[in-house]
Design a protein around this motif. Structure first.
Motif, PDB file in Angstrom:
ATOM      1  N   GLN A 125       0.810  -1.212   0.000  1.00 35.17           N
ATOM      2  CA  GLN A 125       0.000   0.000   0.000  1.00 35.17           C
ATOM      3  C   GLN A 125       0.843   1.262   0.000  1.00 35.17           C
ATOM      4  OE1 GLN A 125      -2.522  -0.897   3.317  1.00 35.17           O
ATOM      5  NE2 GLN A 125      -4.059  -1.801   2.000  1.00 35.17           N
ATOM      6  N   TYR A 126       1.922   1.280   0.725  1.00 34.27           N
ATOM      7  CA  TYR A 126       2.770   2.471   0.800  1.00 34.27           C
ATOM      8  C   TYR A 126       4.178   2.062   1.216  1.00 34.27           C
ATOM      9  CZ  TYR A 126       1.507   1.789   5.667  1.00 34.27           C
ATOM     10  OH  TYR A 126       1.283   1.235   6.901  1.00 34.27           O
ATOM     11  N   ALA A 127       5.103   2.933   0.903  1.00 32.98           N
ATOM     12  CA  ALA A 127       6.488   2.666   1.284  1.00 32.98           C
ATOM     13  C   ALA A 127       6.673   2.908   2.782  1.00 32.98           C
ATOM     14  CB  ALA A 127       7.431   3.579   0.511  1.00 32.98           C
ATOM     15  N   PRO A 128       7.470   2.088   3.435  1.00 33.42           N
ATOM     16  CA  PRO A 128       7.707   2.296   4.859  1.00 33.42           C
ATOM     17  C   PRO A 128       8.489   3.589   5.110  1.00 33.42           C
ATOM     18  CG  PRO A 128       9.070   0.505   4.024  1.00 33.42           C
ATOM     19  CD  PRO A 128       8.189   0.935   2.912  1.00 33.42           C
ATOM     20  N   PRO A 129       8.380   4.140   6.311  1.00 34.07           N
ATOM     21  CA  PRO A 129       9.120   5.356   6.642  1.00 34.07           C
ATOM     22  C   PRO A 129      10.624   5.139   6.431  1.00 34.07           C
ATOM     23  CG  PRO A 129       7.650   4.721   8.445  1.00 34.07           C
ATOM     24  CD  PRO A 129       7.604   3.626   7.426  1.00 34.07           C
ATOM     25  N   GLY A 130      11.286   6.135   5.909  1.00 31.92           N
ATOM     26  CA  GLY A 130      12.722   6.059   5.701  1.00 31.92           C
ATOM     27  C   GLY A 130      13.119   5.516   4.338  1.00 31.92           C
ATOM     28  N   LEU A 131      12.196   4.903   3.614  1.00 30.63           N
ATOM     29  CA  LEU A 131      12.517   4.364   2.290  1.00 30.63           C
ATOM     30  C   LEU A 131      12.007   5.323   1.229  1.00 30.63           C
ATOM     31  CD1 LEU A 131      13.540   2.086   0.431  1.00 30.63           C
ATOM     32  CD2 LEU A 131      11.285   1.031   0.614  1.00 30.63           C
ATOM     33  N   GLN A 132      12.936   5.888   0.473  1.00 27.95           N
ATOM     34  CA  GLN A 132      12.577   6.756  -0.645  1.00 27.95           C
ATOM     35  C   GLN A 132      12.480   5.883  -1.884  1.00 27.95           C
ATOM     36  OE1 GLN A 132      16.119   9.423   0.319  1.00 27.95           O
ATOM     37  NE2 GLN A 132      14.728  10.825  -0.703  1.00 27.95           N
ATOM     38  N   LEU A 133      11.301   5.868  -2.495  1.00 24.29           N
ATOM     39  CA  LEU A 133      11.097   5.056  -3.684  1.00 24.29           C
ATOM     40  C   LEU A 133      11.528   5.809  -4.943  1.00 24.29           C
ATOM     41  CD1 LEU A 133       7.571   3.512  -3.046  1.00 24.29           C
ATOM     42  CD2 LEU A 133       9.813   2.476  -2.677  1.00 24.29           C
ATOM     43  N   PHE A 134      12.022   5.049  -5.908  1.00 21.42           N
ATOM     44  CA  PHE A 134      12.341   5.630  -7.210  1.00 21.42           C
ATOM     45  C   PHE A 134      11.083   5.543  -8.072  1.00 21.42           C
ATOM     46  CE2 PHE A 134      16.903   3.939  -6.525  1.00 21.42           C
ATOM     47  CZ  PHE A 134      17.214   5.027  -5.723  1.00 21.42           C
TER      48      PHE A 134
END
Length: 135
Positions: A125-134
């Motif tokens: 559903q969403y990226a976890p905190p601290g992970l910047q997605l490309f």
């Protein structure tokens, strides 16, 4: 879900801590590499699901091109882990995103879980905190 993970990190203490965290989560660490060449060899010799890749390795800032090669040519899911996330701000083909160092066990666990879910096509559903997605 158990995964085969390659750690590409030139700081021995960071690599050792990552290994402990990943093995505690039930994953198999297929190896630890501190240079681009040793990482390529380990990736060729083992089936690798996920690679955690630092940008600056013992042989210089070779992590970006290595991550691109692993992701695009070898089908490995790539997560960068670096203290210099700005170096990959525009993204790297074949990689999911970047986790900023220093990080903690919880951030590693959630980022690895997210990456493996995406790899296997499970809903995320969403990226976890601290992970910047490309993109």
């Amino acid at each position: 879900m158990t995964a085969r993970i390659l750690i590409i990190e030139d700081e021995a203490l960071v690599a050792m801590e990552l290994r402990f965290v990943l093995e505690d989560l039930g994953h198999k660490v297929v190896g630890v590499a501190s240079t681009s060449k040793s990482a390529q060899n380990l990736a060729r010799e083992n089936e690798v699901d996920l690679a955690l890749v630092d940008i600056h390795l013992s042989d210089g800032p070779t992590g970006i091109s290595l991550g691109r090669e692993l992701g695009q040519e070898m089908g490995v899911t790539v997560l960068f882990m670096t203290a210099n996330p700005g170096m990959v701000r525009d993204g790297v083909a074949g990689a999911i995103g970047v986790l900023s160092k220093p990080t903690d066990e919880q951030a590693v666990q959630t980022a690895v879980d997210y990456a493996l879910r995406r790899r296997t096509g499970q809903p995320v559903q969403y990226a976890p905190p601290g992970l910047q997605l490309f993109a």
